[in-house]
Motif scaffolding. Structure first.
Motif, PDB file in Angstrom:
ATOM      1  N   ASN A 176       0.863  -1.177   0.000  1.00  0.00           N
ATOM      2  CA  ASN A 176       0.000   0.000   0.000  1.00  0.00           C
ATOM      3  C   ASN A 176       0.903   1.231   0.000  1.00  0.00           C
ATOM      4  N   ARG A 177       0.738   2.067  -1.002  1.00  0.00           N
ATOM      5  CA  ARG A 177       1.583   3.248  -1.102  1.00  0.00           C
ATOM      6  C   ARG A 177       1.234   4.315  -0.069  1.00  0.00           C
ATOM      7  N   ASN A 178       0.039   4.253   0.468  1.00  0.00           N
ATOM      8  CA  ASN A 178      -0.384   5.267   1.433  1.00  0.00           C
ATOM      9  C   ASN A 178       0.092   4.986   2.855  1.00  0.00           C
ATOM     10  N   ARG A 179       0.669   3.836   3.092  1.00  0.00           N
ATOM     11  CA  ARG A 179       1.115   3.476   4.449  1.00  0.00           C
ATOM     12  C   ARG A 179       2.639   3.380   4.447  1.00  0.00           C
ATOM     13  N   ALA A 180       3.263   4.181   5.304  1.00  0.00           N
ATOM     14  CA  ALA A 180       4.726   4.222   5.350  1.00  0.00           C
ATOM     15  C   ALA A 180       5.273   2.926   5.912  1.00  0.00           C
ATOM     16  N   VAL A 181       6.433   2.534   5.408  1.00  0.00           N
ATOM     17  CA  VAL A 181       7.120   1.323   5.855  1.00  0.00           C
ATOM     18  C   VAL A 181       8.422   1.748   6.516  1.00  0.00           C
ATOM     19  N   ALA A 182       8.657   1.265   7.728  1.00  0.00           N
ATOM     20  CA  ALA A 182       9.878   1.600   8.465  1.00  0.00           C
ATOM     21  C   ALA A 182      10.795   0.390   8.505  1.00  0.00           C
ATOM     22  N   ASP A 183      12.074   0.665   8.495  1.00  0.00           N
ATOM     23  CA  ASP A 183      13.074  -0.395   8.593  1.00  0.00           C
ATOM     24  C   ASP A 183      13.199  -0.797  10.058  1.00  0.00           C
ATOM     25  N   SER A 184      12.588  -1.910  10.401  1.00  0.00           N
ATOM     26  CA  SER A 184      12.554  -2.313  11.810  1.00  0.00           C
ATOM     27  C   SER A 184      13.916  -2.741  12.318  1.00  0.00           C
ATOM     28  N   GLY A 185      14.657  -3.468  11.507  1.00  0.00           N
ATOM     29  CA  GLY A 185      15.955  -3.951  11.960  1.00  0.00           C
ATOM     30  C   GLY A 185      15.794  -4.988  13.061  1.00  0.00           C
ATOM     31  N   ASP A 186      16.904  -5.321  13.723  1.00  0.00           N
ATOM     32  CA  ASP A 186      16.880  -6.289  14.809  1.00  0.00           C
ATOM     33  C   ASP A 186      16.494  -5.598  16.103  1.00  0.00           C
ATOM     34  N   LYS A 187      15.619  -6.242  16.855  1.00  0.00           N
ATOM     35  CA  LYS A 187      15.194  -5.687  18.131  1.00  0.00           C
ATOM     36  C   LYS A 187      16.269  -5.881  19.189  1.00  0.00           C
ATOM     37  N   THR A 188      16.405  -4.891  20.041  1.00  0.00           N
ATOM     38  CA  THR A 188      17.308  -5.010  21.176  1.00  0.00           C
ATOM     39  C   THR A 188      16.617  -5.776  22.297  1.00  0.00           C
ATOM     40  N   VAL A 189      17.418  -6.096  23.311  1.00  0.00           N
ATOM     41  CA  VAL A 189      16.857  -6.837  24.443  1.00  0.00           C
ATOM     42  C   VAL A 189      15.786  -6.016  25.139  1.00  0.00           C
ATOM     43  N   LEU A 190      16.042  -4.730  25.299  1.00  0.00           N
ATOM     44  CA  LEU A 190      15.057  -3.870  25.957  1.00  0.00           C
ATOM     45  C   LEU A 190      13.774  -3.777  25.141  1.00  0.00           C
ATOM     46  N   GLU A 191      13.890  -3.736  23.828  1.00  0.00           N
ATOM     47  CA  GLU A 191      12.690  -3.690  22.994  1.00  0.00           C
ATOM     48  C   GLU A 191      11.886  -4.984  23.094  1.00  0.00           C
ATOM     49  N   VAL A 192      12.585  -6.097  23.163  1.00  0.00           N
ATOM     50  CA  VAL A 192      11.880  -7.370  23.330  1.00  0.00           C
ATOM     51  C   VAL A 192      11.145  -7.408  24.656  1.00  0.00           C
ATOM     52  N   ILE A 193      11.836  -6.958  25.727  1.00  0.00           N
ATOM     53  CA  ILE A 193      11.187  -6.954  27.046  1.00  0.00           C
ATOM     54  C   ILE A 193      10.012  -5.995  27.051  1.00  0.00           C
ATOM     55  N   GLU A 194      10.200  -4.836  26.418  1.00  0.00           N
ATOM     56  CA  GLU A 194       9.133  -3.844  26.382  1.00  0.00           C
ATOM     57  C   GLU A 194       7.902  -4.372  25.645  1.00  0.00           C
ATOM     58  N   SER A 195       8.115  -5.186  24.617  1.00  0.00           N
ATOM     59  CA  SER A 195       6.976  -5.738  23.883  1.00  0.00           C
ATOM     60  C   SER A 195       6.163  -6.714  24.722  1.00  0.00           C
ATOM     61  N   GLY A 196       6.757  -7.245  25.791  1.00  0.00           N
ATOM     62  CA  GLY A 196       6.032  -8.165  26.659  1.00  0.00           C
ATOM     63  C   GLY A 196       5.173  -7.492  27.701  1.00  0.00           C
ATOM     64  N   GLY A 197       5.284  -6.177  27.845  1.00  0.00           N
ATOM     65  CA  GLY A 197       4.442  -5.462  28.798  1.00  0.00           C
ATOM     66  C   GLY A 197       4.964  -5.527  30.225  1.00  0.00           C
ATOM     67  N   ALA A 198       4.072  -5.189  31.169  1.00  0.00           N
ATOM     68  CA  ALA A 198       4.452  -5.106  32.576  1.00  0.00           C
ATOM     69  C   ALA A 198       4.854  -6.464  33.141  1.00  0.00           C
ATOM     70  N   ILE A 199       4.188  -7.523  32.709  1.00  0.00           N
ATOM     71  CA  ILE A 199       4.502  -8.856  33.233  1.00  0.00           C
ATOM     72  C   ILE A 199       5.915  -9.258  32.837  1.00  0.00           C
ATOM     73  N   ALA A 200       6.352  -8.872  31.653  1.00  0.00           N
ATOM     74  CA  ALA A 200       7.724  -9.191  31.230  1.00  0.00           C
ATOM     75  C   ALA A 200       8.741  -8.520  32.140  1.00  0.00           C
ATOM     76  N   TRP A 201       8.491  -7.272  32.515  1.00  0.00           N
ATOM     77  CA  TRP A 201       9.424  -6.584  33.424  1.00  0.00           C
ATOM     78  C   TRP A 201       9.424  -7.233  34.803  1.00  0.00           C
ATOM     79  N   ILE A 202       8.275  -7.719  35.261  1.00  0.00           N
ATOM     80  CA  ILE A 202       8.235  -8.425  36.556  1.00  0.00           C
ATOM     81  C   ILE A 202       9.070  -9.696  36.491  1.00  0.00           C
ATOM     82  N   ILE A 203       8.964 -10.431  35.395  1.00  0.00           N
ATOM     83  CA  ILE A 203       9.750 -11.665  35.249  1.00  0.00           C
ATOM     84  C   ILE A 203      11.240 -11.338  35.218  1.00  0.00           C
ATOM     85  N   VAL A 204      11.606 -10.269  34.497  1.00  0.00           N
ATOM     86  CA  VAL A 204      13.021  -9.873  34.444  1.00  0.00           C
ATOM     87  C   VAL A 204      13.516  -9.477  35.832  1.00  0.00           C
TER      88      VAL A 204
END
Length: 468
Positions: free
Chosen positions: A252-280
């Motif tokens: 779709n030309r109307n929707r921008a595409v971003a280069d996501s690249g590799d996620k960092t550890v903090l980004e992975v933890i952040e994607s898990g929400g509050a429960i992920a931070w409790i486990i960490v």
């Protein structure tokens, strides 16, 4: 009724006459003959005769009436039976008509149900067709080939318009066209150059500042994709055909595409929400407790073998006081247990064993420190991961309920929470459980070493006493 009353009156009179005629005579058997006795007897006879005749007439009349009433009763019964039979026949006919009407009503209801289903099916098909035509119009509009919207036209006419527009779009998309245009470089600079379009699925940009495959930048604009090959774009602009192309497929030309690249550890933890931070956080606490427990056990078990040998030699040489001083200078759990044994060598064996066991139990609290907490963290970490999984799936289904499954990106948040928390829970639980059991086994071996060192001292002291 009048005759029956006269009959009853005559019967009463006759009874009175018979009673008078049969009245008893005067005492001694001689009846006193009153004047007019013969006349009275004659009147009584006449009255009795008349009464008999009246009785016979009434009896004959009553018998005749009885026969008439019986005949009328039989006639009435026959008529009633005929009426009952007729009514029964009419009832049977009505029941037969009722069954026929019910059968007809069932058939009509079935036909009505079939008609309703057919109507609903046709209505649903019409709705599906309208939705399909509307979706086709939106897709063609995004591609720049949308026909004029005319809702008043019939469905076949609108479908033909969509089909014609789709054929035009297919003809355009099946060709490679080159045109002048603008696009953005990787740093956001807008440049002018040539655009090479592969239908609507891919584009290349060629300019003096940079060339390569283009990706959607939002709002219909295009930007240079970082990992694209400039040589392919330049060859296409020159009319050449390279052996391979590094395309970026455009959805779709109307929707921008971003280069996501590799996620960092903090980004992975952040994607898990509050429960992920409790486990960490629990994982960090478990690592700290395991380190402290390792230090405690290292200090407690460092001098076990040395104390056992050195103190045992001093006791065997008859120097228990010097052995006690060595234990006090050395320190540690093993030294404390051996020192307790040295202070009570002169007590009876049973009492001495109790003292050694008591001292060992006192040091066990120090050796078992944080062990239970480590196992608790190892147990609850996967449960928290499971909780995160359930929470993420609930969020995913809420999104599906509200927006459907058309855009997978809307579902990524709930799926990330569901998978990341489970992963983190297992990452924390597995090493924590392993370290907790290894350290617990180490603590048990230290306890056994303490008891063995104390018993070694006691046995050597008893051997010394036996030799003396």
């Amino acid at each position: 009724m009048i005759r029956l009353t006269a009959f009853i009156a005559a019967l009463g009179l006759s009874t009175a006459v018979w009673a008078q005629a049969e009245s008893p005579q005067t005492e001694g058997g001689a009846a006193a003959a009153a004047p007019g006795t013969s006349q009275q007897a004659s009147s009584s006879a006449n009255a009795e005769h008349e009464l008999r005749k009246a009785y016979q007439r009434e009896y004959a009349f009553l018998v005749a009436q009885k026969r008439e009433l019986e005949q009328r009763l039989r006639s009435f019964r026959n008529e009633a039976q005929n009426e009952v039979s007729q009514l029964q026949q009419e009832t049977d006919q009505l029941e037969s008509q009722l069954l026929s009407l019910e059968s007809t009503a069932d058939r009509v209801n079935d036909q009505l149900s079939v008609a309703r289903q057919s109507l609903e099916s046709r209505t649903g098909d019409e709705g599906i067709l309208d939705a399909t035509l509307e979706q086709a119009r939106a897709s063609l509009k995004d591609a720049g080939f949308a026909p004029d919207e005319q809702p008043d036209k019939a469905v076949p006419e609108r479908a033909q318009m969509r089909f014609d527009a789709a054929m035009d779009a297919l003809a355009a998309f099946s060709t490679v066209r080159v045109e002048d245009g603008d696009f953005f470089l990787a740093d956001g600079t807008e440049v002018s150059g040539k655009l090479v379009h592969f239908g609507q699925v891919a584009s290349f940009g060629v300019s003096g500042q940079g060339s390569g495959a283009l990706a959607p930048a939002g709002g219909g604009a295009l930007k240079l994709w970082p990992d694209s090959s400039a040589s392919d774009a330049e060859a296409l602009a020159a009319g050449e055909q390279p052996n391979s192309l590094g395309l970026f497929l455009i959805e779709n030309r109307n929707r921008a595409v971003a280069d996501s690249g590799d996620k960092t550890v903090l980004e992975v933890i952040e994607s898990g929400g509050a429960i992920a931070w409790i486990i960490v956080a629990l994982g960090a606490v478990a690592a700290l407790l395991a380190l402290l427990r390792f230090i405690f056990l290292t200090r407690a078990g460092a001098n076990t073998q040395t104390i056992s040998e050195k103190v045992g030699d001093l006791v065997a040489s008859g120097e228990p006081q010097e052995a006690l001083e060595v234990c006090e200078k050395t320190g540690g759990a093993t030294a404390k247990v051996v020192a307790a044994a040295l202070r009570n060598l002169d007590r009876d064996p049973k009492h001495l064993d109790d003292i050694i066991s008591e001292t060992t139990l006192g040091e066990s609290d120090y050796l078992d420190r944080y062990g239970t907490l480590l196992l608790v963290i190892a147990a609850i970490s996967p449960l928290l991961g499971l909780l995160g999984t359930v929470t993420g799936m609930i969020s995913t289904f809420d999104v599906i309920t509200e927006f459907g499954t058309g855009d997978p990106k809307l579902l990524s948040g709930g799926i990330s929470t569901a998978l990341v928390t489970t992963e983190l829970g297992l990452i924390v639980a597995i090493p924590t459980l392993l370290l907790g059991n290894v350290l617990s086994g180490w603590a048990e071996r230290i306890k056994d070493g303490m008891e063995q060192a104390a018993l070694n001292v006691v046995n050597k002291y008893r051997e010394l006493g036996a030799r003396a």
